[in-house]
Design a protein around this motif. Structure first.
Motif, PDB file in Angstrom:
ATOM      1  N   TYR A 117      -6.211   6.270  -1.904  1.00  0.00           N
ATOM      2  CA  TYR A 117      -5.185   5.254  -1.636  1.00  0.00           C
ATOM      3  C   TYR A 117      -5.267   4.758  -0.187  1.00  0.00           C
ATOM      4  O   TYR A 117      -4.413   3.990   0.237  1.00  0.00           O
ATOM      5  N   SER A 162      -3.814  -2.433 -12.147  1.00  0.00           N
ATOM      6  CA  SER A 162      -3.198  -1.826 -10.961  1.00  0.00           C
ATOM      7  C   SER A 162      -4.263  -1.247 -10.031  1.00  0.00           C
ATOM      8  O   SER A 162      -4.122  -1.304  -8.805  1.00  0.00           O
ATOM      9  N   MET A 168       1.681   2.057  -3.746  1.00  0.00           N
ATOM     10  CA  MET A 168       0.696   1.923  -4.812  1.00  0.00           C
ATOM     11  C   MET A 168       0.453   3.232  -5.555  1.00  0.00           C
ATOM     12  O   MET A 168       0.179   3.225  -6.764  1.00  0.00           O
ATOM     13  N   LEU A 201      -4.932  -2.253  -6.118  1.00  0.00           N
ATOM     14  CA  LEU A 201      -5.159  -1.306  -5.023  1.00  0.00           C
ATOM     15  C   LEU A 201      -6.444  -1.652  -4.285  1.00  0.00           C
ATOM     16  O   LEU A 201      -6.485  -1.641  -3.049  1.00  0.00           O
ATOM     17  N   ARG A 243       0.821  -1.207   0.000  1.00  0.00           N
ATOM     18  CA  ARG A 243       0.000   0.000   0.000  1.00  0.00           C
ATOM     19  C   ARG A 243       0.858   1.262   0.000  1.00  0.00           C
ATOM     20  O   ARG A 243       0.494   2.278  -0.618  1.00  0.00           O
TER      21      ARG A 243
END
Length: 219
Positions: free
Chosen positions: A215, A153, A134, A157, A131
Motif C-alpha cells: 500500500y 480497487s 485504500m 491503488l 491512499r
C-alpha cells in the motif's frame, strides 16, 4: 486649441486605461473544474475515515470505467479540465459525499494561485487522502476470490501509487487481475492474484517474482 488639448488628454487616458485592463493577469482565477476539485478535496479531508472507504467503495462498485475511477480519486489534475465530462465526474463525487455527510462544508476563502500550479497540488493532496484508506477499501472488497470490484480497487491503488502511469483498463484472466496503463504509446501493466487468502502482486516486471500487496509503493 483648448478643446483639441482636452481631446488628446482624454484619448490618452482612455488608451492607458484599456492597456491597463488588458494587462490584468487572469491566470490567478481558477476555472470551474479546478474550483470543483479543490472543493471536493476539502470535503474529502473533512470526511471521517470510517466514511471515506464507503464513499470509494460505492464509486468502485458503480457503473464507471476504471479510467473514470482513476481520474476521480487519483489523478484529477490529468483530466481535461475544460470538458463537461470532467465537471460531471466531480459532480458525481460530490453527490456521493453528500449521501454520507449531513452537510457539505463550504470551501474556505483562500488566496488564489494560478491553475497551472494549483491543479497538480490538488492531485497530490487527493492521492494522500485516498491512499490513507485504500487498505480499508480493499479489505472490504476482498471476498476470497478475484472479481471485478476487487480488481478495480487494485487498479485505483496502482493509480494512487504511480500517478504518471495511472490505470485506464483491466481484465481478469484465470483468477489473475491485470490492470493496465496506456498513456500515449507507453503501456504498463501489473498483475494481482489471491494466494492462500492473501493478495499478491505476481509476475512483477514480467518475471516470476511475487510480492505481498503493498500500500506504499508500486513495483
Amino acid at each position: 486649441m483648448m478643446k483639441t488639448e482636452c481631446y488628446y488628454f482624454f484619448l490618452t487616458l482612455t488608451l492607458v486605461s484599456i492597456l491597463e485592463f488588458s494587462a490584468v493577469d487572469c491566470s490567478d482565477i481558477p476555472d470551474d473544474y479546478t474550483r470543483e476539485v479543490r472543493h471536493n478535496n476539502y470535503v474529502l479531508q473533512q470526511c471521517q475515515e470510517e466514511n471515506l472507504p464507503y464513499v470509494i467503495e460505492v464509486v468502485v462498485r458503480a457503473d464507471q470505467t476504471i479510467e473514470d475511477i482513476s481520474y476521480t480519486f487519483a489523478v484529477p489534475e490529468k483530466a481535461n479540465r475544460l470538458s463537461d465530462q470532467s465537471l460531471n465526474r466531480e459532480g458525481r463525487l460530490r453527490s456521493q459525499l453528500r449521501s454520507f455527510l449531513r452537510t457539505i462544508p463550504d470551501l474556505p476563502i483562500t488566496q488564489q494561485v494560478p491553475d497551472a500550479r494549483l491543479l497538480p497540488d490538488l492531485g497530490i493532496k487527493r492521492r494522500e487522502t485516498v491512499r490513507n484508506v485504500m487498505e480499508a477499501v480493499i479489505s472490504k472488497l476482498s471476498l476470497g476470490t478475484m472479481d471485478n470490484n476487487l480488481c478495480r480497487s487494485l487498479g485505483l491503488l496502482r493509480s494512487v501509487l504511480d500517478p504518471e502511469s495511472f490505470i485506464n483498463s483491466f481484465n481478469i484472466n484465470l483468477g489473475v487481475c491485470v490492470v493496465t496503463s496506456t498513456i500515449g504509446d507507453t503501456v504498463k501493466s501489473s498483475k494481482y492474484k489471491y494466494v492462500r487468502g492473501k493478495i499478491l502482486q505476481v509476475q512483477i516486471n514480467d518475471t516470476n517474482k511475487s510480492q505481498l500487496l503493498s500500500y506504499k509503493r508500486a513495483w
